[in-house]
Design a protein around this motif. Structure first.
Motif, PDB file in Angstrom:
ATOM      1  N   THR B   2      13.710  69.539  19.708  1.00  0.00           N
ATOM      2  CA  THR B   2      14.789  69.280  18.757  1.00  0.00           C
ATOM      3  C   THR B   2      15.445  67.942  19.095  1.00  0.00           C
ATOM      4  N   SER B   3      16.030  67.328  18.076  1.00  0.00           N
ATOM      5  CA  SER B   3      16.676  66.037  18.324  1.00  0.00           C
ATOM      6  C   SER B   3      17.944  66.277  19.145  1.00  0.00           C
ATOM      7  N   PRO B   4      18.281  65.311  20.009  1.00  0.00           N
ATOM      8  CA  PRO B   4      19.440  65.524  20.891  1.00  0.00           C
ATOM      9  C   PRO B   4      20.746  65.598  20.108  1.00  0.00           C
ATOM     10  N   VAL B   5      21.713  66.268  20.707  1.00  0.00           N
ATOM     11  CA  VAL B   5      23.045  66.385  20.123  1.00  0.00           C
ATOM     12  C   VAL B   5      23.792  65.064  20.367  1.00  0.00           C
ATOM     13  N   VAL B   6      24.349  64.506  19.315  1.00  0.00           N
ATOM     14  CA  VAL B   6      25.013  63.200  19.451  1.00  0.00           C
ATOM     15  C   VAL B   6      26.462  63.370  19.895  1.00  0.00           C
TER      16      VAL B   6
END
Lengths: 81, 704
Positions: B2-6
């Protein structure tokens, strides 16, 4: 100075404390820059010191030191506390 | 994956968000005790407790809707992207001001974590902050940290992960403004909900309404299609301004500061002397900003910086120089004769080697710059100089790059980063190349010695003065030429004095060294090779006489009877003709008419053209042209025979002012973000140099 002239930040003397009354400038961007630094009606401000040639000057407000040229300080109306 | 949490770190300039970013991610971004160090958005991915996080260091802002150029990057980031979590970094000692931004972040309606950074400074001052009460008032977890000592950083990471994993809550925290303002906001919200039915959460529409009333240009632009909405806002603004004699933006700001003031009265306790933490700054300012001592001290500090840059730099410069010589010698001995060897030795090694020797000067200069900016003195220096610089339309801060320019124009252009206003920075970048860098010194030493031997020292000093005058005059001119009027206001925060960490100083030095070596040697390498080719080609020159045979004949004569003078004359004649017929020579001859009014010959023109690579090359070119050893008596004599004194003055002035060298052009292109400005710099300085050199030669002819 006529009686109609309002006291501004530029008139402040060392150790005088004043409350900001109004920023008399039509430049919206400049005004918002000053307000974001705490130059808003109601803030207490005092003169810290002047540069060797008397301009710019450093003011203390909200626990910070802010350098301002006298030309800009003249746009900021204050009342002595 | 999953894409990282910004996770965006957002705070006031100088609140320590970059230090905290480094502590969180282990990165090494540049840090200084100067408002606005971060100018680009930097991010780094980390994993904590199995959650991948993208930590973003958002450049410092005082306000979300700030329009000032130096805060643009940060403001635009928050406007265009919606991070998953905002970590609001507050300088615990400046909460009265910092909470202003917090009130705006609350209205954004994103998940937040509040960080009280530099908490140790406040505790030393005897101040206690009730974090529990603050957390409930701000509706966000509060963590106390000291980014520099990494205290509180593990806790912060835990809190970040907890906040990320917790369900989104629609924040109940609400700032209440003046009743008239609230009425106006309510009417705008209603109108917005009609315009965008079911699209806006209550939080979002309130935020939009407030931003529109504030006149946030980014938001106003996005809604510019809706004429009636804008009319409504104008009406509300006018009504409020009429009622309160104040525009809504200022009223909203006053409301925010009042909220912060009220909140701090509840959560902050002063147990000791509240000014204890700032006493040192006061004492130091009494000295450094003293009305009598301040300016002499500044000049003294700059002198020390300037002097050490050269005197301390001389030793390692000699080492590098010796190393370059060794490599050159080795290459000369090891390589077979041929074009490649010639290219390597006279092109690459001469060019790159001649430039890399400035590395120690640059590193030392950046050491001083790191100390000056890290301690907070730099802000004071610009405060002291502002009045004088203002006469020339310059900001006080411009002083630093100008001084750096005496060493080398490359770090001078890099040093303009400390100028916060983009336009003022651009002007500083364009005048910095006029500063008399050390590379020009050999030219002036040669010419002053040849033409004004009795007053050579004074002439060289005069060139330094001329460089300052040229920079100042240019500043006035450029202020008229370049559109916009930014950079006039001097509104600057003076940070408290702090002791910079060794780590951050070393980082500044390393960064400058790396930047210099990697980026500049690339340009120098290519430039040197190009000049070499232009000097060496075409190869098949139709000489006016058969030099090879003539030389061979002289050499063939038995030992001792050979006429050495004849041999030297022959070789010199061959070298000259080769240069004359090379691309460089024929180009110089073509261009020469441009410089004829100044009294320059094609040879002078060739020297000027090669000087584009680096100004030292001017001397080297003369040496080649007159086939003499550099700076020898012979060259001095030959020059004084070839040129009149007034032409020599014109040439010195031209050399001082014309086009920055290749490295400087490259760095202007990089730092201004536009090759157009680099081109402008070349064109402008050429024109400026030409006109002044012409004036000098005319006045000289009249006088002498």
């Amino acid at each position: 100075m006529t009686t109609r002239d309002k006291l501004t930040l530029a008139d402040l003397k060392p150790d005088q404390h004043a409350e900001i009354v109004k920023i008399a400038s039509d430049d919206g961007v400049f005004k918002r820059r000053l307000t974001s630094l705490g130059i808003v009606p109601g803030t207490t401000i005092s003169l810290d010191r002047s540069a060797p040639l008397g301009d710019p000057r450093i003011y203390n407000l909200l626990g910070t030191s802010l350098g301002l040229r006298n030309a800009e300080a003249r746009d900021i109306q204050v009342s002595l506390k | 994956m999953t894409s990282p949490v910004v996770v965006a770190l957002v705070g006031n300039p100088n609140a320590g968000s970059t230090t905290l970013f480094n502590a969180l991610t282990g990165a090494k971004e540049a840090v200084a005790n100067y408002a606005r160090v971060t100018t680009e958005i930097v991010s780094r991915d980390i994993t904590h407790r199995g959650v991948s996080l993208r930590i973003v260091d958002v450049p410092g802002i005082y306000s979300v809707s700030s329009q000032s150029l130096e805060e643009q990057a940060g403001g635009t980031y928050l406007h265009e992207t919606e991070p998953d979590l905002i970590v609001n970094v507050l300088d615990a000692g400046r909460l009265d001001r910092g909470l202003f931004l917090t009130t705006q972040l609350i209205e954004l309606g994103l998940k937040r974590v509040t960080v009280l950074n530099m908490i140790d400074e406040v505790r030393r001052g005897g101040v206690r902050i009730d974090t529990g009460m603050l957390a409930s008032a701000l509706d966000s977890p509060v963590v106390e940290t000291c980014g520099l000592k990494k205290a509180g950083v593990p806790e912060l990471l835990d809190v970040i992960v907890d906040a990320v994993q917790s369900p989104a809550t629609s924040s109940l925290t609400r700032l209440h403004y003046d009743a008239h303002l609230e009425d106006g906001i309510g009417r705008i919200v209603e109108h917005l909900n009609q315009l965008h039915p079911h699209e806006l959460t209550p939080m979002r529409s309130r935020w939009l309404a407030i931003k529109l009333l504030e006149g946030d240009e980014r938001v106003v632009r996005a809604e510019s299609d809706h004429g009636p909405l804008l009319t409504l806002i104008q009406g509300e603004s006018a009504a409020l301004a009429h009622e309160h004699d104040e525009d809504p933006a200022t009223m909203l700001a006053a409301g925010r500061f009042a909220f912060a003031h009220g909140l701090l009265r509840e959560v902050r306790q002063r147990v000791g002397d509240p000014t204890a933490g700032f006493k040192l700054t006061g004492i130091l300012d009494d000295v450094f900003l003293n009305r009598t001592l301040g300016l002499p001290l500044l000049l003294g500090i700059l002198w020390v910086m300037f002097e050490s840059t050269f005197s301390l730099g001389a030793v390692p410069t000699d080492w590098i120089s010796a190393l370059v010589d060794m490599v050159t010698e080795y290459a000369t001995a090891a390589l077979p004769e041929g074009m490649f060897k010639d290219l390597l030795i006279n092109g690459v090694l001469a060019g790159v080697g001649g430039t890399i020797v400035f590395l120690p000067n640059i590193v030392i200069l950046f050491f001083f710059m790191a100390v000056l900016s890290g301690t907070g003195y730099l802000a004071r220096a610009s405060f002291l100089m502002d009045r004088l610089m203002h006469h020339f339309g310059l900001h006080g801060t411009t002083l630093i790059p100008m001084v750096a320019g005496f060493g080398c124009n490359v770090p001078a252009v890099m040093a303009t980063r400390i100028i916060t206003n983009q336009r003022a920075r651009l002007i500083a970048m364009l005048i910095a190349p006029f500063m008399n860098c050390s590379a020009r010194l050999p030219v002036f030493i040669l010419f002053a010695g040849a033409f004004f031997a009795d007053i050579a020292g004074t002439v060289v000093f005069a060139m330094y003065m001329a460089s300052i005058a040229a920079a100042m005059v240019s500043a006035v001119l450029l202020n008229r030429i370049i559109p916009g009027s930014g950079g006039d206001a001097f509104v600057m925060e003076l940070p408290p004095y702090r002791l910079p960490t060794l780590h951050s100083i070393l980082h500044h030095m390393w960064d400058s060294a790396q930047g210099f070596v990697v980026k500049v040697t690339g340009v120098i390498l290519v430039g040197s090779v190009v000049i070499w080719f232009l000097q060496e080609f075409p190869r098949d020159i139709a000489y006016s006489q058969d030099f090879e045979t003539a030389i061979a004949q002289v050499e063939a004569q038995p030992e001792g009877t050979g006429d050495q003078d004849a041999l030297r004359t022959l070789k010199a004649a061959q070298a000259q003709e080769k240069l004359e017929k090379s691309y460089l020579g024929s180009f110089a001859i073509t261009v020469a008419p441009v410089f004829e009014p100044l009294g320059f010959t094609w040879r002078d023109t060739a020297a000027i053209l090669t000087g584009f690579v680096a100004k030292e090359v001017v001397v080297a070119t003369y040496a080649v042209i007159y086939a003499q050893e550099e700076e020898s008596e012979g060259l001095t004599e030959l020059l004084s025979q070839q040129m009149t004194a007034s032409t020599a003055v014109a040439f010195m002035i031209f050399t001082l002012l014309y086009a920055p060298c290749l490295s400087t052009i490259a760095i202007i292109g990089r730092e201004s973000g536009s090759w157009g400005w680099a081109g402008f710099s070349v064109g402008y300085s050429m024109a400026f140099a030409w006109i002044l050199a012409l004036a000098a030669s005319r006045i000289g002819n009249y006088l002498m």
